[in-house]
Design an enzyme around this catalytic site. Structure first.
Site, mmCIF file in Angstrom:
data_model
loop_
_atom_site.group_PDB
_atom_site.id
_atom_site.type_symbol
_atom_site.label_atom_id
_atom_site.label_comp_id
_atom_site.label_asym_id
_atom_site.label_seq_id
_atom_site.Cartn_x
_atom_site.Cartn_y
_atom_site.Cartn_z
ATOM 1 N N CYS A 113 9.445 -2.153 5.656
ATOM 2 C CA CYS A 113 8.187 -2.282 4.972
ATOM 3 C C CYS A 113 8.300 -3.491 3.951
ATOM 4 O O CYS A 113 7.009 -3.709 3.616
ATOM 5 C CB CYS A 113 8.386 -1.028 4.366
ATOM 6 S SG CYS A 113 8.281 0.661 5.197
ATOM 7 N N HIS A 253 3.186 -2.611 -1.010
ATOM 8 C CA HIS A 253 3.166 -1.765 0.250
ATOM 9 C C HIS A 253 2.916 -0.301 0.232
ATOM 10 O O HIS A 253 3.337 0.426 -0.813
ATOM 11 C CB HIS A 253 4.906 -1.789 0.378
ATOM 12 C CG HIS A 253 5.097 -0.891 1.738
ATOM 13 N ND1 HIS A 253 4.407 -0.795 2.840
ATOM 14 C CD2 HIS A 253 6.102 0.134 1.826
ATOM 15 C CE1 HIS A 253 4.834 0.237 3.589
ATOM 16 N NE2 HIS A 253 5.814 0.895 3.039
ATOM 17 N N ASN A 283 1.307 5.026 5.876
ATOM 18 C CA ASN A 283 2.212 3.936 5.813
ATOM 19 C C ASN A 283 2.348 3.053 7.136
ATOM 20 O O ASN A 283 2.758 3.519 8.031
ATOM 21 C CB ASN A 283 3.557 4.394 5.432
ATOM 22 C CG ASN A 283 4.649 3.418 5.322
ATOM 23 O OD1 ASN A 283 4.475 2.144 5.569
ATOM 24 N ND2 ASN A 283 5.764 4.018 4.628
#
Ligand code: COA
Length: 326
Positions: A113, A253, A283
């Protein structure tokens, strides 16, 4: 001073949308539970014939178009992904071919990520050292192919997508001001993908093979994520003598709403400066920051000299921040 400036952004989301209500049909979960714990309402899912390189290529084309550049103007293609088309060759090689960016060298970067922030920092080093003049940094992921759709603790979180930026070396004060990257490999076991790589055979019971899936200790990840993202953000502010009030935006993020709001609150950032699209896309790992950036840019949210802070955390553990003057 030579700085790396973003001169074009682009993104791509697959057409198919999977809502929490859709998930209620196959999982013991509810829209109410998912929204209250994560803020996520829906995510995009790649079509059967779509691969990570396809998503990345569309996002890259859009970024090049905005920058008014041709693929052949690019010196380096860097794809941040942990869900590439193959283990090898790098997805960046397929993107180079699809774009026709014949003069560029290309490689993937694996930092989960945090991949896009790691990618920006890496590209910045190439540009400021004079080893490249124009670089495509792309974050692209198809997590829907590696989640276990029967595991309600993980599959609700992730989505597919891609975002890209064109970075160009320019003299002046605008561009990347600093980057701060960190890794704590001792915590890798709290968030990782099973069922791939050289450890694949030991993934199932007693040496049996198994399909890829995500292993995550959500509570632990949550706590470390907030702390690490705050530390990386503060590091950037201190290094540049910038007060949090001077930021135009924090683009973190997009892990989940609670992590982002807790981070912003600890930093003392006004809520309207926190960029969030996790409710609509989930996500998307390495793709999340450039996706959110492109949305903001295309709706005219950014003005020259705006201070924008990118901040990420993910599996590894790997985390970091990049501060940029737009
Ligand atoms: N629907 C309904 N119930 C669910 C569920 C779901 N999708 N997922 C888990 N539950 C249940 C659990 O089984 C547990 O039930 P139990 O109490 O009967 O055992 C209960 O909800 C609480 O589980 P817990 O794991 O403690 O929930 P939580 O409040 O920690 O929320 C996460 C779970 C994953 C949303 C949260 O830990 C989180 O956001 N972690 C960070 C994850 C992340 O962002 N990872 C990527 C980082 S880049």
């Amino acid at each position: 001073m030579l700085r790396s400036r973003i001169v074009g952004t682009g993104s791509y989301l697959p057409e198919r949308v999977l809502t929490n209500k859709d998930l209620e049909l196959t999982l013991d979960t509810s829209d109410e539970w998912i929204v209250s714990r994560t803020g996520i309402r829906q995510r995009h899912i790649a079509g059967d014939g779509e691969f990570t390189s396809d998503l990345a290529t569309v996002a890259a084309r859009r970024a090049l178009e905005m920058a008014e550049l041709e693929p052949t103007d690019i010196d380096l293609i860097l794809v941040a992904t942990v869900t590439g088309d193959f283990s090898w060759p790098a997805t960046a090689c397929l993107v180079q071919s699809q774009l026709g960016a014949h003069g560029a060298f290309a490689f993937d970067l694996s930092a989960a990520c945090s991949g896009f922030v790691y990618g920006l920092a890496t590209a910045d080093s190439y540009l400021r050292s004079g080893n490249a003049r124009r670089i495509l940094v792309i974050g692209a992921e198809i997590f829907s192919r590696i989640v276990d759709w029967t595991d309600r603790t993980t599959c609700i979180l992730f989505g597919d997508g891609a975002g890209a930026v064109v970075l160009e070396a320019h003299e002046g004060d605008r561009g990347i001001l600093s980057s701060h990257l960190h890794t704590d490999g001792s915590q890798w076991g709290l968030l990782f993908q099973l069922g791939s790589g050289s450890r694949n055979p030991s993934c199932g019971q007693e040496g049996k093979n198994c399909l890829p899936h995500i292993h995550m200790q959500g509570n632990e990840v949550f706590k470390v994520a907030v702390r690490a993202m705050c530390e990386a953000a503060e590091e950037a502010l201190i290094a540049n003598a910038v007060d949090v009030g001077q930021l135009a935006y924090l683009i973190p993020h997009q892990a989940n709403r609670r992590i982002l709001e807790a981070t912003a609150k600890r930093l003392g950032l006004p809520p309207d400066k926190l960029v969030m699209n996790v409710d609509r896309v989930g996500n998307t790992s390495g793709a999340s920051i450039p996706l959110a950036l492109d949305e903001l840019n295309r709706c005219g949210g950014l003005s020259p000299n705006d201070l924008v802070l990118f901040d990420a955390f993910g599996g590894g553990f790997a985390w970091g921040s990049v501060l940029l003057r737009w």
